[in-house]
Scaffold this motif. Sequence first.
Motif, PDB file in Angstrom:
ATOM      1  N   ASP A   8      40.345  29.028  72.427  1.00  0.00           N
ATOM      2  CA  ASP A   8      41.321  28.396  71.534  1.00  0.00           C
ATOM      3  C   ASP A   8      40.653  27.281  70.746  1.00  0.00           C
ATOM      4  N   ALA A   9      40.508  27.517  69.444  1.00  0.00           N
ATOM      5  CA  ALA A   9      39.937  26.507  68.547  1.00  0.00           C
ATOM      6  C   ALA A   9      40.807  26.354  67.308  1.00  0.00           C
ATOM      7  N   ILE A  10      42.084  26.687  67.417  1.00  0.00           N
ATOM      8  CA  ILE A  10      42.988  26.707  66.265  1.00  0.00           C
ATOM      9  C   ILE A  10      43.097  25.335  65.600  1.00  0.00           C
ATOM     10  N   PHE A  11      43.120  24.274  66.411  1.00  0.00           N
ATOM     11  CA  PHE A  11      43.304  22.928  65.854  1.00  0.00           C
ATOM     12  C   PHE A  11      42.028  22.090  65.947  1.00  0.00           C
ATOM     13  N   ALA A  19      50.921  23.043  59.967  1.00  0.00           N
ATOM     14  CA  ALA A  19      52.094  23.920  59.913  1.00  0.00           C
ATOM     15  C   ALA A  19      52.737  24.034  61.279  1.00  0.00           C
ATOM     16  N   SER A  20      54.008  24.388  61.299  1.00  0.00           N
ATOM     17  CA  SER A  20      54.716  24.585  62.559  1.00  0.00           C
ATOM     18  C   SER A  20      54.044  25.696  63.355  1.00  0.00           C
ATOM     19  N   PHE A  21      54.017  25.516  64.653  1.00  0.00           N
ATOM     20  CA  PHE A  21      53.364  26.469  65.542  1.00  0.00           C
ATOM     21  C   PHE A  21      54.098  27.802  65.521  1.00  0.00           C
ATOM     22  N   SER A  22      53.338  28.894  65.488  1.00  0.00           N
ATOM     23  CA  SER A  22      53.925  30.230  65.574  1.00  0.00           C
ATOM     24  C   SER A  22      52.987  31.138  66.348  1.00  0.00           C
ATOM     25  N   PHE A  23      53.560  32.191  66.941  1.00  0.00           N
ATOM     26  CA  PHE A  23      52.757  33.111  67.743  1.00  0.00           C
ATOM     27  C   PHE A  23      52.178  34.202  66.835  1.00  0.00           C
ATOM     28  N   GLU A 197      42.548  17.795  68.394  1.00  0.00           N
ATOM     29  CA  GLU A 197      43.243  19.030  68.732  1.00  0.00           C
ATOM     30  C   GLU A 197      44.583  18.739  69.400  1.00  0.00           C
ATOM     31  N   ILE A 198      44.587  17.788  70.315  1.00  0.00           N
ATOM     32  CA  ILE A 198      45.819  17.426  71.023  1.00  0.00           C
ATOM     33  C   ILE A 198      46.861  16.905  70.038  1.00  0.00           C
ATOM     34  N   SER A 199      46.421  16.029  69.124  1.00  0.00           N
ATOM     35  CA  SER A 199      47.338  15.431  68.161  1.00  0.00           C
ATOM     36  C   SER A 199      47.893  16.469  67.189  1.00  0.00           C
ATOM     37  N   GLN A 200      47.020  17.330  66.666  1.00  0.00           N
ATOM     38  CA  GLN A 200      47.464  18.311  65.680  1.00  0.00           C
ATOM     39  C   GLN A 200      48.378  19.364  66.302  1.00  0.00           C
ATOM     40  N   LYS A 201      48.085  19.769  67.526  1.00  0.00           N
ATOM     41  CA  LYS A 201      48.972  20.745  68.161  1.00  0.00           C
ATOM     42  C   LYS A 201      50.320  20.112  68.476  1.00  0.00           C
ATOM     43  N   THR A 203      51.813  17.870  66.766  1.00  0.00           N
ATOM     44  CA  THR A 203      52.538  17.870  65.491  1.00  0.00           C
ATOM     45  C   THR A 203      53.082  19.264  65.179  1.00  0.00           C
ATOM     46  N   ALA A 204      52.267  20.290  65.428  1.00  0.00           N
ATOM     47  CA  ALA A 204      52.676  21.661  65.141  1.00  0.00           C
ATOM     48  C   ALA A 204      53.870  22.097  65.994  1.00  0.00           C
ATOM     49  N   LEU A 205      53.947  21.559  67.192  1.00  0.00           N
ATOM     50  CA  LEU A 205      55.017  21.952  68.119  1.00  0.00           C
ATOM     51  C   LEU A 205      56.290  21.123  67.960  1.00  0.00           C
ATOM     52  N   GLU A 206      56.226  20.069  67.168  1.00  0.00           N
ATOM     53  CA  GLU A 206      57.399  19.217  66.979  1.00  0.00           C
ATOM     54  C   GLU A 206      58.546  20.023  66.369  1.00  0.00           C
ATOM     55  N   ASN A 207      59.698  19.941  67.003  1.00  0.00           N
ATOM     56  CA  ASN A 207      60.909  20.677  66.608  1.00  0.00           C
ATOM     57  C   ASN A 207      60.787  22.194  66.784  1.00  0.00           C
ATOM     58  N   VAL A 208      59.674  22.656  67.357  1.00  0.00           N
ATOM     59  CA  VAL A 208      59.508  24.074  67.695  1.00  0.00           C
ATOM     60  C   VAL A 208      59.694  24.257  69.193  1.00  0.00           C
TER      61      VAL A 208
END
Length: 259
Positions: A8-11, A19-23, A197-201, A203-208
């Motif tokens: 996992d290197a997405i962030f 962007a909002s997290f998606s599968f 990575e922790i911070s960006q993920k 953010t991506a998961l906020e409200n998701v």
Amino acid sequence: MIDASYRDAIFSTPLDRVASFSFDERVVACFPDMVRRSIPGYGQILGMFGVLAERHLRHGAHVYDLGCSLGAVGLALAGRLPAETFELTGVDLSPTMIARAREIAASESPDHRISFVEGDIRQLDYHPSGMIVLNFTLQFLPPADRDALIARLYAALEPGGILVLSEKIVAPDEQENAWLVERYHDFKRANGYSDMEISQKRTALENVLVPDTLAAHHQRLAQAGFSRVTTWFQYLNFASLIAFKDKATSRDEAAIKDG
């Protein structure tokens, strides 16, 4: 075993806009590594599903794995139980997850009755089942939809059936919750994630991903009709619960026979 070769290197690179997290395809490619390094106790929880099924599932019963991702729950059961012991249906909204789950199940557990359906678990036409698993799934549904889904799952369970619910949770006490979140971030750092990575993920998961308190989960399950609910696992701000549906009384059994 599920292929865990993709890290996992997405962030891992700075993003101008998170962007909002998606599968999506990227998540599917690294999902085994992501959950291993991001969910405390994930392997221990997964390993117990076969044990719980062995203890509580009647022979030949149907099992649902809702929000099944790559089908790890089915593989966990297949690794412990003979093929004739159960039939499992995995359901997920992501077509990419479903396609990969089918490939993995066909390769790893070809003799077991494991199938997958692409669909919304809020709209599924449920069949009677002896065990239903929501493994870090409910948290991704809008909070307003959660009570109704749990009520539907209770209705779908056979008398004596079980529902296993694993979730990220939030502590009601602000100071306790802050400590748990900080230690969770330490857990992720120990597993190789950077602060960026922790911070960006996050953010991506906020409200998701919107977590509930442990008490809210217990209350929701009790309200749906489950006679007993036990928190059997907790590691930092992640927990797993098992909820029991009462066995049918002789009066209930007579009513079922009468149609």
